[in-house]
Scaffold this active site. Sequence first.
Site, mmCIF file in Angstrom:
data_model
loop_
_atom_site.group_PDB
_atom_site.id
_atom_site.type_symbol
_atom_site.label_atom_id
_atom_site.label_comp_id
_atom_site.label_asym_id
_atom_site.label_seq_id
_atom_site.Cartn_x
_atom_site.Cartn_y
_atom_site.Cartn_z
ATOM 1 N N TYR B 117 -62.039 -45.018 122.794
ATOM 2 C CA TYR B 117 -62.838 -45.903 122.280
ATOM 3 C C TYR B 117 -62.080 -46.633 121.037
ATOM 4 O O TYR B 117 -61.588 -46.181 120.257
ATOM 5 C CB TYR B 117 -64.168 -46.050 121.736
ATOM 6 C CG TYR B 117 -64.928 -47.061 121.122
ATOM 7 C CD1 TYR B 117 -65.635 -47.790 122.116
ATOM 8 C CD2 TYR B 117 -65.033 -47.379 120.116
ATOM 9 C CE1 TYR B 117 -66.624 -49.008 121.773
ATOM 10 C CE2 TYR B 117 -65.584 -48.726 119.628
ATOM 11 C CZ TYR B 117 -66.334 -49.296 120.605
ATOM 12 O OH TYR B 117 -67.024 -50.367 120.092
ATOM 13 N N GLU B 205 -63.319 -55.539 122.065
ATOM 14 C CA GLU B 205 -63.694 -53.924 122.429
ATOM 15 C C GLU B 205 -62.981 -53.560 123.595
ATOM 16 O O GLU B 205 -62.972 -54.198 124.628
ATOM 17 C CB GLU B 205 -65.273 -53.930 122.591
ATOM 18 C CG GLU B 205 -65.875 -52.252 122.626
ATOM 19 C CD GLU B 205 -67.135 -52.369 122.923
ATOM 20 O OE1 GLU B 205 -67.744 -53.093 123.875
ATOM 21 O OE2 GLU B 205 -68.023 -51.667 122.163
#
Lengths: 291, 396
Positions: B117, B205
């Site tokens: 991530y 993101e």
Amino acid sequence: MSVLVNKDTRLVVQGITGSAGSFHTSQCIEYGTNVVAGVTPGKGGQKFQDSVPVFDTVQDAVDKEGANVAAIYVPPPFAADSILEAIDSEIPLVIAITEGIPVKDMAEVKARLATSNTRLIGPNCPGIITPGECKIGIMPGYIHKPGKVGIVSRSGTLTYEAVWQITSAGHGQSTCIGIGGDPINGTSHLDAVKLFHEDPDTEAIILIGEIGGTAEEEAAEFIKDNVDKPCAAFIAGRTAPPGRRMGHAGAIVSGGKGTAEAKVEAMLDAGISVAETPSHIADALFKVWNP
Amino acid sequence: MNIHEYQAKQLFADAGVAVPFGTVAQNEQEFDQALSALPDGKPIVVKAQIHAGGRGKGTFKDGYQGGVHVVSDATVAKEKAKAMLGNVLVTKQTGEEGKEVSTVYFNEATDIEKEYYLAVLMDRATSQPVIIASTEGGVDIEEVAESAPEKILKVLIDPALGIRSYQARQIAFGLELSGDSFKQCVKLVTKLYNFFWSKDCSQVEVNPLVTTPAGDVLALDAKVNFDANALFRHPDVVELRDLTEEDPKEVEASKFDLNYIALDGNVACMVNGAGLAMATMDIIKHYGGSPANFLDVGGGANEEQVENAFRILVSDDTVKAILVNIFGGIMKCDVIATGIVNAARKLDMKVPLVVRLEGTNVAEGKQILADSGLALEPADSLAEAAEKIVKLAAEA
């Protein structure tokens, strides 16, 4: 009987010849604010309303008129630059009214503020008023009355609501500070509460907050540990859907953080009287304060 | 402002952030050309493009399952894309009304060694950008933050200095990468941060960021949000706005500088100031009603804005009553009252209206309302106004 601004304030208005700047400066002069100078690059040498000298730079206003507070009405693309200019001219207090400044610009300003002696209020705020002495900003002066209640808020009209409730009940305000609705701002709820805590003429404090961030919780924690003055609060946004910005750029619940419930809980835990509705802010204060 | 994944990946590629190769199609005629650009004989990922997460686990209105499919060849890819285009996809983020798919995105499938991530956003507490990374990729990062906060790595960036090499290395070391993957990760993190900063993003993101068996590091997904305040200096970004992804009433309101957000209740409200507008929604709820919207007409609204605000409010069939709450400061109550009366006559409003005015020229404002002959209810306090409107909405 106040914090930050009073009858000795010498105000310079940046963007004084623009439409917002000139309108609100007239209102502030009418209220009695001591406006000593204006700044509009390229218009140095002119006079605002035949009386207030206009300069090309903030430094000129400091050198020639002894300006010690700056108000900023400059449009968003240029507002951060104006704040930086005021900081470099070592103005101790800068009030940025401008709404819509890019967050990145404010991150840069905030980094510069950290190494300066300047305090910033705002941006995206109604300004600051010490009733009867000095009004800097866009709030209607007449709803205020000199008195003992310090008010700090992220919102404009919601503050007027609280101010009017206090005034209508026959009481007044020491100083009202609008800290603005942006995610990155200068003075926080906590900073304002500390000022009111130390001000001998502020007897009671009202905090008006809204969803987003954790500034209200930090102020509540300080109050819990340090403040004996009666405090009341209202938090807006209990019905706001998560993930949506509610008008103010900073008013957003994201990732379960910044909810109204968490803020109200922190307030109650600190012994603060929390108003159930925006119509009962003064009532909440009078539950804990007998003037 | 949000953009689609395919737009975000194009921006990534332009900024030097490694992404899988992909092409888009907006109708069946474009399928062949889009697919022919992909390498022959390799699996293809077909992705529905909407502004919402949870697409893979979403369901289309006609029962078709999944907005993301991995297929073996172009023929199957076409079938999947055909089923998605024009269909309405419902995910956990879209609400039950779902969103219509008008673009499909074909990606070269990537062999995945491990998922990570990576995100960059503005940290409010420190007023600085922060890079967030985790070895737990491809899952809900908020759940990781709850269950295993030690697996979340945060590196704050000084806005004046920008990202420094050691900070990019901190991320790559934190993700336990080595060799070529380490080098690629350092480069990707640096480029991603510079993209975030130069384009005035509020959030970038990448979930997941992946390593391949060959050691390459790629952004497999891309979610980018831009700071609306900074759009004036990014005309190229403004062009990426997809109005069909937004509520039509919100788009209409934005044309008149009205700040409107649609909600699912039946009591509409019109207020000046964002804080007071939120507080007005709250007080409607407090007295047992349900707000139909957030609407801030701003500090200096004129008659035209008031009229357009009413027009947008009454265009919503679920609205049973309208509450106007104005604390006149700069905005004078008599001007607002005139605007309300004119709008009510012009629009021939049928829903009950409660008006609460306070502030500058309030007496004149109330007189204008009283003399109008319109069936509107005045209220002195916000509490009284909220009680009245909730009762009227319940009766309607």
